[in-house]
Motif scaffolding. Structure first.
Motif, PDB file in Angstrom:
ATOM      1  N   LEU A 247       0.718  -1.140   0.087  1.00  0.00           N
ATOM      2  CA  LEU A 247       0.188  -0.080   0.065  1.00  0.00           C
ATOM      3  C   LEU A 247       0.924   1.296   0.184  1.00  0.00           C
ATOM      4  N   VAL A 248       1.934   1.166   0.893  1.00  0.00           N
ATOM      5  CA  VAL A 248       2.729   2.285   0.928  1.00  0.00           C
ATOM      6  C   VAL A 248       3.517   2.845  -0.428  1.00  0.00           C
ATOM      7  N   TRP A 249       3.858   1.618  -1.021  1.00  0.00           N
ATOM      8  CA  TRP A 249       4.753   1.714  -2.448  1.00  0.00           C
ATOM      9  C   TRP A 249       3.662   2.563  -3.418  1.00  0.00           C
ATOM     10  N   ARG A 250       2.476   1.847  -3.382  1.00  0.00           N
ATOM     11  CA  ARG A 250       1.431   2.430  -4.256  1.00  0.00           C
ATOM     12  C   ARG A 250       0.990   3.936  -4.014  1.00  0.00           C
ATOM     13  N   VAL A 251       1.001   4.207  -2.838  1.00  0.00           N
ATOM     14  CA  VAL A 251       0.553   5.844  -2.453  1.00  0.00           C
ATOM     15  C   VAL A 251       1.983   6.658  -2.923  1.00  0.00           C
ATOM     16  N   LEU A 252       2.803   6.200  -2.679  1.00  0.00           N
ATOM     17  CA  LEU A 252       4.182   6.781  -2.882  1.00  0.00           C
ATOM     18  C   LEU A 252       4.290   7.079  -4.377  1.00  0.00           C
ATOM     19  N   GLY A 253       3.980   6.011  -5.346  1.00  0.00           N
ATOM     20  CA  GLY A 253       4.158   5.912  -6.660  1.00  0.00           C
ATOM     21  C   GLY A 253       2.848   7.107  -7.046  1.00  0.00           C
ATOM     22  N   LEU A 254       1.774   6.933  -6.563  1.00  0.00           N
ATOM     23  CA  LEU A 254       0.787   8.021  -7.243  1.00  0.00           C
ATOM     24  C   LEU A 254       1.173   9.460  -6.854  1.00  0.00           C
ATOM     25  N   LEU A 255       1.816   9.785  -5.575  1.00  0.00           N
ATOM     26  CA  LEU A 255       2.238  10.832  -5.134  1.00  0.00           C
ATOM     27  C   LEU A 255       3.279  11.410  -6.210  1.00  0.00           C
ATOM     28  N   ASN A 256       4.166  10.552  -6.463  1.00  0.00           N
ATOM     29  CA  ASN A 256       5.183  11.025  -7.561  1.00  0.00           C
ATOM     30  C   ASN A 256       4.682  11.216  -8.788  1.00  0.00           C
ATOM     31  N   VAL A 257       3.629  10.611  -9.203  1.00  0.00           N
ATOM     32  CA  VAL A 257       2.960  10.795 -10.554  1.00  0.00           C
ATOM     33  C   VAL A 257       2.228  12.463 -10.423  1.00  0.00           C
ATOM     34  N   PHE A 258       1.658  12.478  -9.404  1.00  0.00           N
ATOM     35  CA  PHE A 258       1.236  14.116  -8.893  1.00  0.00           C
ATOM     36  C   PHE A 258       2.302  15.081  -9.179  1.00  0.00           C
ATOM     37  N   ARG A 259       3.395  14.705  -8.667  1.00  0.00           N
ATOM     38  CA  ARG A 259       4.679  15.511  -8.516  1.00  0.00           C
ATOM     39  C   ARG A 259       5.073  15.925  -9.966  1.00  0.00           C
ATOM     40  N   LEU A 260       5.159  14.823 -10.906  1.00  0.00           N
ATOM     41  CA  LEU A 260       5.387  15.101 -12.251  1.00  0.00           C
ATOM     42  C   LEU A 260       4.433  15.934 -13.078  1.00  0.00           C
ATOM     43  N   MET A 261       3.253  15.631 -12.608  1.00  0.00           N
ATOM     44  CA  MET A 261       2.258  16.300 -13.680  1.00  0.00           C
ATOM     45  C   MET A 261       1.900  17.768 -13.255  1.00  0.00           C
ATOM     46  N   ILE A 262       2.369  18.340 -11.929  1.00  0.00           N
ATOM     47  CA  ILE A 262       2.066  19.659 -11.535  1.00  0.00           C
ATOM     48  C   ILE A 262       3.161  20.586 -12.574  1.00  0.00           C
ATOM     49  N   PRO A 263       4.526  20.275 -12.683  1.00  0.00           N
ATOM     50  CA  PRO A 263       5.344  21.137 -13.614  1.00  0.00           C
ATOM     51  C   PRO A 263       4.798  21.216 -14.769  1.00  0.00           C
ATOM     52  N   THR A 264       4.494  19.988 -15.314  1.00  0.00           N
ATOM     53  CA  THR A 264       3.948  19.851 -16.863  1.00  0.00           C
ATOM     54  C   THR A 264       2.827  20.879 -17.014  1.00  0.00           C
ATOM     55  N   ILE A 265       1.812  20.747 -16.155  1.00  0.00           N
ATOM     56  CA  ILE A 265       0.574  21.396 -16.416  1.00  0.00           C
ATOM     57  C   ILE A 265       0.673  22.864 -15.984  1.00  0.00           C
ATOM     58  N   LEU A 266       1.586  23.317 -15.366  1.00  0.00           N
ATOM     59  CA  LEU A 266       1.778  24.596 -14.943  1.00  0.00           C
ATOM     60  C   LEU A 266       2.612  25.474 -16.057  1.00  0.00           C
ATOM     61  N   SER A 267       3.509  24.532 -16.613  1.00  0.00           N
ATOM     62  CA  SER A 267       4.586  25.000 -17.817  1.00  0.00           C
ATOM     63  C   SER A 267       3.413  25.295 -18.891  1.00  0.00           C
ATOM     64  N   VAL A 268       2.405  24.392 -19.175  1.00  0.00           N
ATOM     65  CA  VAL A 268       1.456  24.510 -20.443  1.00  0.00           C
ATOM     66  C   VAL A 268       0.694  25.852 -20.170  1.00  0.00           C
ATOM     67  N   VAL A 269       0.188  26.023 -19.054  1.00  0.00           N
ATOM     68  CA  VAL A 269      -0.593  27.273 -18.356  1.00  0.00           C
ATOM     69  C   VAL A 269       0.006  28.451 -18.845  1.00  0.00           C
TER      70      VAL A 269
ATOM     71  N   LEU B  35      10.158  24.642 -11.278  1.00  0.00           N
ATOM     72  CA  LEU B  35       9.390  23.621 -11.766  1.00  0.00           C
ATOM     73  C   LEU B  35      10.399  22.605 -12.369  1.00  0.00           C
ATOM     74  N   ILE B  36      11.661  23.211 -12.791  1.00  0.00           N
ATOM     75  CA  ILE B  36      12.416  22.223 -13.279  1.00  0.00           C
ATOM     76  C   ILE B  36      12.837  21.364 -12.061  1.00  0.00           C
ATOM     77  N   GLY B  37      13.440  22.037 -11.203  1.00  0.00           N
ATOM     78  CA  GLY B  37      13.855  21.009  -9.786  1.00  0.00           C
ATOM     79  C   GLY B  37      12.693  20.408  -9.474  1.00  0.00           C
ATOM     80  N   MET B  38      11.548  20.472  -9.310  1.00  0.00           N
ATOM     81  CA  MET B  38      10.396  19.703  -8.957  1.00  0.00           C
ATOM     82  C   MET B  38      10.240  18.377  -9.990  1.00  0.00           C
ATOM     83  N   PHE B  39      10.490  18.715 -11.194  1.00  0.00           N
ATOM     84  CA  PHE B  39      10.330  17.728 -12.101  1.00  0.00           C
ATOM     85  C   PHE B  39      11.449  16.773 -12.069  1.00  0.00           C
ATOM     86  N   ALA B  40      12.782  17.529 -11.872  1.00  0.00           N
ATOM     87  CA  ALA B  40      13.958  16.590 -11.674  1.00  0.00           C
ATOM     88  C   ALA B  40      13.744  15.615 -10.458  1.00  0.00           C
TER      89      ALA B  40
END
Length: 541
Positions: free
Chosen positions: A15-37, A59-64
């Protein structure tokens, strides 16, 4: 607090690994969405309003950081506890810097911090979740103080900052009961998985040790379960789940498809197959597993060699009574014929051709007497008088006798032998009667044209090396619906037949430890194959 955190995190690692994986997907999506905006908006009102350079760098650091976390998650290093704190530290720093570069709380970016705080609060103990919420709230408050000090925000915005901090605390506290329910559900699912795995192992254990031969086939005709007994019958000792049934036994696949198309609700099948070693006749029984169609099917492979005596017991009793009642009536005229032929043969004026005819009469009278004796012996189940003899020599003698009796040329009934010498153990009189009956049938139904012929072949089976003898013809063959019944007593497709020839032949074969089977010949015609007893199981003579 640390031991509590470790206990909470290590309790459900998946369960922990799945939650951390989803959280990391969120972390990668935020810089992408904000850059598009930013790219689509000519003059963004808040995003990077205070410092566009800091906003872009964050944003770059967050994506890295998200990419770095992918490697950590795949390697599962460092530990769960350490990774949980690394993830939340990345997010608190990144979202605080984004707010600082965008004018503070008015940018609305602070609400994004609720997601990582809530996710990590699901994984850690309550006190640790409160500490994380406090750190996040203080980071938001610190950046807002910096905004006011730098003159980028009005002091009245502290009210909005305080509300954001309260929301973060509420999410962290609300995560505790939700986390408990998630863990209970996860534990229940895991327990069911364990129960299912245990049931599967138990089923496999039971099936493997059953004496019955069982095969489970899915709706795609792939084998899902098979025990050792079934592997021996089908001739594949190393077959595993997932193999195609048609590759293992085309005949069984054909019977399965026939059952599916014609008798879905009937657990019995109308056909049989021969085991891979050629020594046993097998009858499959099919049963559906489920209500949908097509559905998985469980196949029970029944060895008819042990059951045939019980199934045919009543018919054998009737045959015994019949043979006992007519034996005396048949023996008398046969004896009279034989005696008359002997007297005729002693006549001085008898020509050579006529003398040959009298010899044929006497020979066939003797054969009829032997047939009567065999039927009587079969009905009483007397022991056979088995002898060891070379099959090739015996078959040549039989072919010569039959040709002379039926006036056939060698071209009409050729004999084929392998190069090696094959020895069989069988009662010669029984074998003579069996083969004579088979060749009679082949002559009757197989010689349909000028170029047709009857072939006698001997050899060894490829799978078990058991000796065999077969009679092959190019006649019209036998219809599939009739082929399954040709060995039944009193079954005949002709008005004048008795229906006992093939039945007696098979029973005589079984009394010698042999098996008589029929199969259609490729290209048209019939093959009757007599598979002799395994030489490795001969009793010492």
């Amino acid at each position: 607090m640390v031991p509590q955190d470790k206990e909470r995190i290590d309790g459900d690692p998946d369960l922990v690994w799945r939650v951390l994986g989803l959280l990391n997907v969120f972390r990668l999506m935020i810089p992408t969405i904000l850059s598009v905006v930013i790219g689509l908006t000519a003059e963004p009102r808040y995003l990077g309003a205070t410092s566009q350079a800091l906003f872009s760098a964050t944003l770059i650091g967050m994506f890295a950081a998200g990419v770095l976390c992918i490697g950590m998650l795949k390697r599962r290093w460092p530990s769960l506890q350490v990774q949980a704190y690394i993830h939340i530290a990345f997010d608190i720093i990144a979202f605080t810097l984004l707010m600082l570069a965008s004018g503070g709380t008015d940018s609305g970016l602070g609400l994004l911090l609720v997601v990582p705080v809530g996710a990590i609060s699901l994984l850690v103990a309550n006190r640790s979740a409160i500490v994380i919420a406090a750190i996040a709230a203080m980071a938001v408050l610190a950046q807002q103080l910096a905004q006011v000090f730098l003159g980028h925000a009005d002091p009245s915005t502290f009210t909005q900052t305080g509300l954001l901090g309260a929301v973060i605390f509420i999410v962290a506290l609300a995560a505790a009961p939700l986390a408990n329910r998630m863990r209970e559900s996860e534990a229940l699912v895991r327990q069911k998985d364990v129960d299912l795995a245990n049931l599967a192992q138990l089923s496999q254990y039971v099936v493997e040790r059953l004496r019955e031969s069982i095969v489970v086939v899915d709706d795609q005709d792939r084998i899902r379960l098979i025990n050792d007994s079934a592997r021996q019958i089908l001739g594949s000792s190393d077959s595993e789940a997932g193999a195609l049934l048609g590759e293992l036994s085309p005949r069984l696949l054909y019977l399965l498809e026939t059952w599916r198309q014609g008798a879905r609700t009937d657990e019995e099948s109308a056909g049989t197959l021969v085991a891979a070693d050629g020594s046993r006749e097998i009858k499959p029984h099919f049963a559906p597993l489920g209500n949908r169609w097509p559905c998985p099917v469980i196949v029970f492979l029944e060895d008819l060699s042990a059951q045939s005596a019980r199934v045919q017991q009543n018919k054998l009793a009737a045959l015994g009574r019949l043979s006992a009642s007519i034996a005396h009536e048949i023996r008398n005229p046969v004896g009279a014929m034989s005696h008359a032929a002997q007297l005729l043969n002693e006549s001085e004026g008898l020509s050579t051709p006529d003398r040959r005819l009298t010899e044929i009469i006497r020979g066939n009278a003797t054969r009829v007497s032997a047939i009567i004796q065999n039927v009587m012996q079969l009905s009483r189940r007397e022991d056979t008088q088995a002898e060891r003899m070379p099959l090739a020599d015996w078959l040549d003698d039989f072919a010569s006798e039959y040709r002379s009796t039926r006036d056939l040329s060698p071209e009409k009934m050729p004999v084929e032998h392998p190069s090696e010498e094959i020895e069989v153990r069988v009662d010669p009189s029984h074998l003579h009667q069996i083969l004579w009956n088979l060749v009679d049938n082949a002559i009757k139904y197989g010689l349909t044209g000028p170029g047709s012929r009857i072939e006698l072949r001997s050899g060894r089976l490829a799978g078990s090396a058991r000796p065999y003898l077969e009679v092959a013809d190019r006649g019209p063959g036998i219809e599939p619906d009739v082929a399954e019944r040709i060995f039944e007593p009193f079954f005949t497709s002709e008005a004048g037949g008795t229906g006992l020839g093939l039945f007696i032949s098979r029973e005589l074969a079984q009394s010698n430890g042999a098996l008589l089977v029929y199969e259609p010949r490729a290209g048209g015609g019939s093959i009757f194959r007599l598979v002799f007893a395994d030489p490795l199981r001969w009793e010492s003579t």
